[in-house]
Scaffold this motif. Structure first.
Motif, short mmCIF file in Angstrom:
data_model
loop_
_atom_site.label_atom_id
_atom_site.label_comp_id
_atom_site.label_asym_id
_atom_site.label_seq_id
_atom_site.Cartn_x
_atom_site.Cartn_y
_atom_site.Cartn_z
N THR A 160 -4.55 -1.73 1.92
CA THR A 160 -5.34 -2.20 0.78
C THR A 160 -4.62 -3.32 0.07
O THR A 160 -3.42 -3.55 0.28
CB THR A 160 -5.58 -1.07 -0.24
N ILE A 161 -5.39 -4.03 -0.75
CA ILE A 161 -4.80 -5.03 -1.64
C ILE A 161 -5.21 -4.64 -3.06
O ILE A 161 -6.38 -4.34 -3.31
CB ILE A 161 -5.31 -6.45 -1.30
N GLY A 203 5.86 2.21 -3.63
CA GLY A 203 4.49 1.73 -3.58
C GLY A 203 3.44 2.78 -3.88
O GLY A 203 2.25 2.52 -3.77
N SER A 204 3.86 3.97 -4.31
CA SER A 204 2.89 5.02 -4.52
C SER A 204 2.12 4.85 -5.82
O SER A 204 1.01 5.34 -5.95
CB SER A 204 3.59 6.38 -4.54
N SER A 220 -1.65 4.35 -6.60
CA SER A 220 -2.01 3.23 -5.71
C SER A 220 -3.11 3.59 -4.73
O SER A 220 -3.80 2.71 -4.23
CB SER A 220 -0.79 2.80 -4.89
N ARG A 221 -3.26 4.85 -4.43
CA ARG A 221 -4.23 5.22 -3.40
C ARG A 221 -5.60 5.54 -4.01
O ARG A 221 -6.62 5.14 -3.48
CB ARG A 221 -3.73 6.42 -2.61
N VAL B 665 4.45 13.43 -8.26
CA VAL B 665 5.61 13.01 -7.48
C VAL B 665 5.65 13.75 -6.15
O VAL B 665 5.91 13.14 -5.10
CB VAL B 665 6.90 13.24 -8.30
N SER B 666 5.35 15.04 -6.17
CA SER B 666 5.43 15.77 -4.90
C SER B 666 4.33 15.29 -3.94
O SER B 666 4.54 15.21 -2.74
CB SER B 666 5.34 17.28 -5.14
N GLU B 667 3.18 14.96 -4.50
CA GLU B 667 2.11 14.43 -3.67
C GLU B 667 2.52 13.10 -3.02
O GLU B 667 2.33 12.89 -1.83
CB GLU B 667 0.86 14.25 -4.54
N TRP B 668 3.13 12.24 -3.84
CA TRP B 668 3.57 10.95 -3.31
C TRP B 668 4.63 11.13 -2.24
O TRP B 668 4.64 10.44 -1.23
CB TRP B 668 4.14 10.10 -4.46
#
Lengths: 326, 718
Positions: A160-161, A203-204, A220-221, B665-668
């Motif tokens: 994605t952007i 990047g999360s 981010s998702r 955080v744990s999900e990431w």
């Protein structure tokens, strides 16, 4: 520790970027020469000469070999970091505002401003391994958002952007098809133009700063709004610590009204917030103009700020910093 | 909702897929009682006051009692009438019509005059009604519109309908708050909001909010009963037990300024109108209303010049309030300054006391005692110094001069009354011998003592400029800021000295303070030395009993400071009048502890709701002050409960935030791990992913909070 004042630019700073190892700091300014510094002692290594307009943004490849810069002279240039040689020039028909290398450095996303009837756009370019094979063709061009797109970055796995800009909306696009996937809701989103956007180290999640005097943390998702940090002044720059749960906001009043008010009125402070509790924990003063750029060293032990005043200030944290408790 | 231009509207409609031409705007009906934030233009128009400016006969007057003349003299009479009425305004072409009896060809004794504007017609009616052309012909002038009204008066008197008695709301309800909190009103952007100051919870507690409540500003009445708003059609007051209902409206088109009498019986409204002839001064209209009944008690009309004598500043040369109220809370007298006179009116008849103004040659300033019907007035030096300047005290209604003091080589005087009317301080600026500069001294009047003794006070350094002066409310002390601007000194004086209650004495001087304004607590004893505007909002909280600084603080660029009516809290605010940065307000405790801070863009006003004076006798108040410990016990317990609850809530909130964050955080972490291979592929297999790994570091910090040793009996030692 006393900050290191780096006076190398003649015009206001626009952007700061550390390389992956955190030993080099790249700075962009409205003068035409992006500059590279030793991130440790602030010594100037060199400048990249060739642009003919303000330089708004840059990114450096993971191996610290290539630098990409976006400039108001309607071009984006690739440079050899070590020699300062120009490797390639992408030409556009409007000023280039931001650049970001993808994971793997094979793609770059470039945003261009609306200009003389041309609308703003997000362009994806393929970066060749061998600069001599480089082509100027766009892999993908996305248009749609009104006004300037101040920043566009790659989402997880380059799928994605993520873009944000003057229309106050954060958008996530499919980087293959250019389809709009997600858009921030007006109720939770920013109320005024978004000036800056920074990704977390993995990047999360990412942080956006806006002139509505707030910064917001998003997933981010899913583009879920996770946190909101409110401050007293327009936010021009944001960054977050890779080490501790801290975010830093920089800003100040409009550059145009700086001279009419006391230097303390703008409080050109880099403000530290607790990332989780959203509470202010401290501030670093020093600039005598609004802060336009902020960057954290990847080791989390120093950060630098760039101001409208033309200075880059490099701050190494005192040991106390690592024990802040609120 | 802001104004939308037609283009924007069209663009918006396009975006929403609406064809504007297909919409019948008149068919849109809003549910009654809900306006969706759209302000209707006609909602608040007073039906009985509606004025037609553009059409109708609003600009035509009827002049009666003209001489009846034969045909030969018609032209002459018309000429005379035209001459009189064209002095007042521009008569429309063919705007003068004098009907003639078709049989006798004589005039009928009246004529119609049409002006260009209704204002001119109104003015003509005012000025010439009762005009004596000669002994037999006294003009009777009326608006033609009024005739319709007069015609409708029924011939037979019908008794008015008696409306059933509806008990009113308790307008003092806010004083019965269980937690004894105070209210304040703020205006920011288009919203006007009323809050409780909930200092215990460190936040404001909303009471009522309304957008577009007023068109310019809001104002509390002096005892806090009403909140007044200003509109195009007039002023209105609001109040009530739980919500703010409209209690009364006061019609006054284009009203600009309002002022309550101290006992809030009367409301004075002011407007200024562009004259029809640009060379004339603005026309000023002042109305005085009875607050409760809404009845207009008296109006004053005239050119702005008549209201602009004495005083400085104000709107269009008029210093506001034009009328100063005297006689304490009874609202018995009000006065305005005029040329060589002071006009004192009494509210029983709303006419001049003794039917004439108080003569005072060249008077430039006056003020009432806050508690008694005593006027203090200042007359400057006349005849190039031959006649000295004079300050005199005059009793109303007897107009007897109680005391007078002549002063020589005076450049200016300012009058400061102490809030109980016990003392009057006159700041006197005198010329030095060379007349090139001035120095300042004070004349202190002891009003309540026999023969009103006067004492002269000079500062230690006579040449110091006086920057601010303030009496301690209800007290015997005053504070003065004097000296040179960047770091002036602040001195405190008492009207009593240790051994002699009749002598003024200096308490202390604080050197080099960054202050330009003084704010005494309404209960006295504490004062804030403030450096507003140029001094960037320096605040020093000072205890005058102990002569010590309690706290120093800063509210950067603060423009306004106001104590709450009880003297427990202080609000400092930054309003958008000066600049748009950091607009908002801070609430402090009386001793300078910042309690909370609220930021609001476009912040215009902060006003505490005043409280009426306490019913407790001075003896009772003293008794409470003496046994404060006993009385405060109950509140201390409450305070503790609240603070425990707060910290409990705070902990709970923090725990929740941390938990929530951990979940993210744990999900990431999980997703990051999942995507590791794919990421490696994107990097052509370059494996060094390590720095992106989460470093889960557990940092344990041990803090030694307290050490206590206890000796325990060893078993069996007993």
């Amino acid at each position: 520790m006393r900050p290191i004042l780096m006076k190398g630019h003649e015009r206001p700073l626009t952007f700061l970027k550390y390389n992956r190892e955190g030993d080099l700091l790249f700075s962009c300014a409205k003068d035409h020469n992006p500059t590279v510094w030793f991130a440790d002692n602030g010594e100037r290594l060199g400048t990249y000469r060739g642009h003919n307009g303000a330089v708004w943004c840059c990114d450096v490849s993971r191996d610290s070999m290539q630098l990409i810069t976006a400039s108001a002279d309607q071009s984006v240039k690739l440079w050899n970091v070590q020699t300062g040689a120009q490797l390639y020039t992408f030409s556009f028909n409007s000023p280039a505002r931001s650049v970001d290398f993808s994971v793997g450095d094979k793609l770059a996303v470039i945003t261009t401003d609306p200009f003389m009837g041309v609308t703003s756009a997000i362009n994806v370019k393929r970066i060749a391994d061998d600069p001599s094979q480089q082509s100027g063709e766009s892999v993908l061009t996305i248009t749609g958002p009104a006004g300037r797109i101040n920043r566009a970055v790659w989402g997880p796995l380059n799928r994605t952007i993520i873009s944000a800009g003057e229309d106050c909306v954060v958008r996530i696009w499919d980087s293959e098809t250019g389809k709009l996937l997600k858009e921030s809701e007006p109720e939770v989103g920013h109320k005024k133009p978004i000036s800056s956007l920074t990704k977390s180290a993995d990047g999360s999640h990412f942080l956006t700063g806006s002139l509505d005097k707030s910064a917001k943390l998003w997933d981010s998702r899913t583009l879920t709004l996770i946190k909101n940090y409110t401050t007293e002044r327009p936010v021009n720059a944001v960054t977050m610590s890779p080490l501790l749960d801290h975010v830093v906001l920089g800003g100040g009043q409009d550059a145009s009204s700086v001279t009419t008010t006391d230097h303390r009125a703008g409080k050109f402070e880099a403000k530290f917030y607790d990332k989780i509790l959203q509470e202010e924990i401290g501030g670093v003063k020093g600039h005598f103009g609004p802060i336009n750029a902020l960057a954290f060293n990847p080791d989390g032990k120093s950060f630098s700020s760039g101001g409208e005043d033309g200075y880059v200030r490099l701050h190494h944290f005192d040991p106390d910093y690592f024990n802040i408790k609120i | 909702m802001g104004e939308i231009s037609l283009n924007e509207l069209e663009a918006r409609a396009d975006a929403a897929g609406i064809d504007l031409s297909q919409i019948d705007l008149d068919s849109i009906q809003l549910p009654p009682g809900d306006d969706f934030g759209i302000i209707s233009d006609d909602e608040d128009v007073y039906q009985e006051e509606q004025m037609d400016f553009d059409y109708g006969l609003g600009n035509t007057i009827v002049v009666d009692n003209l001489p009846v003349v034969p045909k030969e003299k018609f032209d002459k009479l018309e000429g005379v009438v035209r001459k009189i009425y064209s002095q007042i305004g521009v008569i429309k072409e063919d705007g003068l019509w004098m009907p003639v009896d078709p049989d006798t060809h004589k005039t009928l004794g009246y004529c119609f005059i049409e002006y260009n504007t209704p204002q001119e017609a109104e003015l003509a009616k005012e000025k010439t009604n009762g005009y004596k052309l000669d002994r037999a012909h006294i003009f009777a002038v009326n608006m033609i519109e009024d005739f319709n009204r007069f015609m409708k008066v029924p011939d037979e008197w019908a008794p008015p309908e008696i409306r059933p008695y509806v008990p009113g709301e308790n307008l003092q309800n806010w004083l019965t708050d269980e937690k004894a909190r105070d209210q304040f009103v703020i205006r920011a952007g288009s919203d006007t909001e009323v809050f409780w100051n909930d200092a215990r919870h460190l936040k404001p507690d909303p009471v009522y909010k309304r957008a577009y409540w007023t068109e310019s500003y809001v104002q509390w009445s002096p005892l806090g009963t009403y909140l007044a708003t200003v509109h195009r059609q007039g002023a209105a007051v609001w109040g009530g037990a739980s919500t703010f209902n409209r209690l009364m409206r006061y019609a006054h088109p284009q009203v600009k300024l309002i002022d309550f009498s101290p006992g809030e019986k009367y409301l004075v409204t002011y407007s200024s109108h562009e004259p029809s002839n640009p060379r004339d001064a603005n026309r000023v209209v002042i109305n005085i209303f009875d607050v409760r009944t809404g009845k207009a008690m008296r109006d004053f009309k005239g050119s702005a010049d008549e209201f602009a004598i004495g005083g400085t500043g104000g709107v269009a040369g008029v210093s506001w309030p034009v009328f100063k109220w005297g006689g304490g809370k009874d609202d018995k007298y009000f006065a305005k300054i005029g040329k060589n006179m002071i006009s004192v009116y009494e509210t029983e008849s709303f006419s001049l006391v003794d039917k004439k103004s108080l003569k005072a040659e060249s008077v430039v300033d006056f003020s009432w005692s806050p508690t008694d019907p005593i006027l203090a007035l200042f007359v400057p030096e006349l005849g190039g110094g031959n006649q000295p300047a004079r300050v005199s005290l005059i009793q109303i209604p007897s107009k007897e001069e109680l005391r007078q003091k002549n002063l020589f080589s005076v450049s200016d005087c300012k009058l400061y009354w102490q809030s109980n009317g016990d003392y009057l301080a006159v700041k006197v600026d005198r010329y030095t011998k060379t007349k090139k500069s001035t120095y300042t001294g004070f004349e202190l009047f002891r009003i309540k003592e026999r023969d009103i003794p006067i004492e002269v006070l000079e500062l230690d350094n006579k040449n110091d400029k006086i920057i601010a002066f303030a009496w301690e409310p209800k007290g015997h002390r005053f504070a003065v800021i004097h000296g040179d601007s960047p770091r002036p000194d602040v001195s405190f004086y008492s009207m009593r000295s240790a051994h002699n209650t009749g002598r003024v004495s200096k308490l202390t001087t604080l050197k080099g303070k960054q202050a330009n304004a003084l704010f005494w607590s309404p209960s006295g004893r504490y004062i804030i030395l403030a450096g507003l505007k140029g001094f960037n909002g320096q605040l020093e909280f000072y205890n005058v009993d102990e002569l010590e600084t309690m706290a120093t603080a800063e509210h950067f660029t603060a423009t306004d400071i106001e104590w709450d009516p009880t003297g427990r809290y202080v609000a400092t605010s930054v309003t958008s009048v000066h600049h748009e940065m950091e607009n908002g307000f801070n609430i402090w405790s009386f001793n300078g502890k910042l309690l909370y801070r609220i930021l609001k863009d476009h912040f215009f006003q902060f006003l505490w709701r005043p409280r009426p004076p306490s019913f407790l006798s001075p003896e009772k108040e003293e008794e409470i002050a003496k046994n404060l410990k006993k009385y405060s016990k109950k509140y201390e317990a409450e305070d503790q409960d609240v603070s425990l609850l707060l910290s409990e809530q705070d902990r709970e909130k923090r725990r929740m935030l941390k938990d929530e964050w951990e979940k993210w955080v744990s999900e990431w972490k999980r997703l990051h791990e999942e995507e590791k291979l794919l990421r490696l592929m994107l990097r052509d297999g370059e494996a060094s992913d390590e720095e992106e790994e989460y470093e889960a570091k557990e940092v344990e910090v041990e803090e030694l909070l307290d050490v206590s040793e206890e000796v325990l009996f060893e078993f069996g030692q007993e």
